[in-house]
Design an enzyme around this catalytic site. Structure first.
Site, PDB file in Angstrom:
ATOM      1  N   SER A 100       1.029  -1.215   0.069  1.00  8.16           N
ATOM      2  CA  SER A 100      -0.161   0.104   0.053  1.00  8.16           C
ATOM      3  C   SER A 100       0.826   1.381   0.030  1.00  8.16           C
ATOM      4  CB  SER A 100      -0.930   0.015   1.315  1.00  8.16           C
ATOM      5  OG  SER A 100      -2.050   0.881   0.898  1.00  8.16           O
ATOM      6  N   ASP A 220     -10.044  -5.387  -4.109  1.00 13.94           N
ATOM      7  CA  ASP A 220      -9.478  -4.481  -3.175  1.00 13.94           C
ATOM      8  C   ASP A 220     -10.217  -3.125  -3.374  1.00 13.94           C
ATOM      9  OD1 ASP A 220      -7.759  -2.493  -1.909  1.00 13.94           O
ATOM     10  OD2 ASP A 220      -6.081  -3.324  -2.887  1.00 13.94           O
ATOM     11  N   HIS A 249      -7.403  -6.015   0.290  1.00 10.93           N
ATOM     12  CA  HIS A 249      -6.261  -5.286   0.310  1.00 10.93           C
ATOM     13  C   HIS A 249      -5.005  -5.758   0.942  1.00 10.93           C
ATOM     14  CE1 HIS A 249      -4.311  -1.145   0.127  1.00 10.93           C
ATOM     15  NE2 HIS A 249      -4.039  -1.345   1.379  1.00 10.93           N
TER      16      HIS A 249
END
Length: 273
Positions: A100, A220, A249
């Site tokens: 991320s 996601d 995610h």
């Protein structure tokens, strides 16, 4: 052998999980409240430690690593601190795995240190030019410390809601509460500016010479496949994308065995395996 230690980088302490021996791999966590290097990567590092030297820091403002005096966080700080950490550890060449926010830092590091960074794995990554702040990332950054905030955050992170267990909620709530003071300064509203700070320009991405593996979940909601990973295929010179179905995610948690096998294969190629 796994060890927790503190390394001084540019006069500021960085808390680090280290595991294994072999070629160095820097592992960078994401930006959710309560996230730490060991919390994000301990299980993955343990699985890969037979052949790799894994380094998983708490980035500035997370876990036990403070934000250096006079700074407020952001992509430039996290990138410079990551580079400084690997310099301090004496790692002349290393791969970088980032999740991320950490994926954006990994890509920025590859652009800034082309002689050092050998490979990049960007998981559920941020960094694509023009990627908007999703409603789920906005909510995640705003999640209040405590069990209700932890439960809401975890429910947004994963596709399979059975993973949102009482023990997972309790552990994340405790981590959120421990880091609440530092975290409050990182992503205050309006939050779109912090998402913008974590995007890389097209020329920067085009200049990355290291091979890049993008790993993403088809479901996601935090960094959606269509706006986060797919655009990067147009910008990176040496890139491949692996998409997990029925995955949100956090592929490392949702598909741990396949995820570790993917990492081991991609990172092992550098060693001629």
């Amino acid at each position: 052998m796994t060890a927790l230690r503190t390394v001084t980088v540019d006069g500021s302490p960085v808390h680090v999980l280290e595991s294994g021996t072999g070629p160095a791999v820097l592992m960078l966590h994401g930006s959710g409240p309560g996230t730490t290097g060991s919390g994000a990567w301990a299980a993955t590092a343990e699985a890969l430690a037979t052949s790799l030297h894994l380094v998983a820091p708490d980035q500035a403002g997370f876990g036990r690593t403070p934000i250096p005096a006079g700074s407020r966080g952001g992509l430039r700080l996290w990138t410079e601190q990551a580079a400084g950490l690997m310099d301090a550890l004496g790692a002349e060449r290393y791969a970088v795995v980032g999740h991320s926010m950490g994926g954006a830092v990994a890509l920025a590091l590859a652009a800034a240190r082309p002689q050092q960074v050998t490979r990049v794995v960007a998981v559920s990554t941020m960094g694509a030019p023009g990627a908007p702040l999703s409603a789920d990332l906005d909510a995640l950054w705003a999640a209040p410390a405590g069990p209700p905030g932890a439960r809401d955050m975890l429910s947004r992170l994963v596709f399979d809601q059975a993973l949102v267990t009482e023990s997972a909620v309790a552990a994340r709530a405790a981590a959120m509460e421990a880091g609440a003071a530092a975290y409050a300064s990182l992503f205050p509203p309006p939050r779109a500016r912090w998402a913008d700070d974590l995007t890389l320009s097209a020329p920067t991405l085009a200049g990355i010479r290291a091979p890049v593996l993008l790993v993403h979940g088809a479901q996601d909601r935090v960094t959606p496949l269509g706006t986060a990973a797919l655009p990067l295929l147009e910008h990176l010179a040496d890139v491949r994308l692996h998409v997990f179905g029925r995955c949100g995610h956090v592929p490392a948690i949702e598909h741990p065995h396949d995820f570790r096998r993917l990492l081991s294969c991609f990172l092992g190629r550098e060693q001629g395996h």
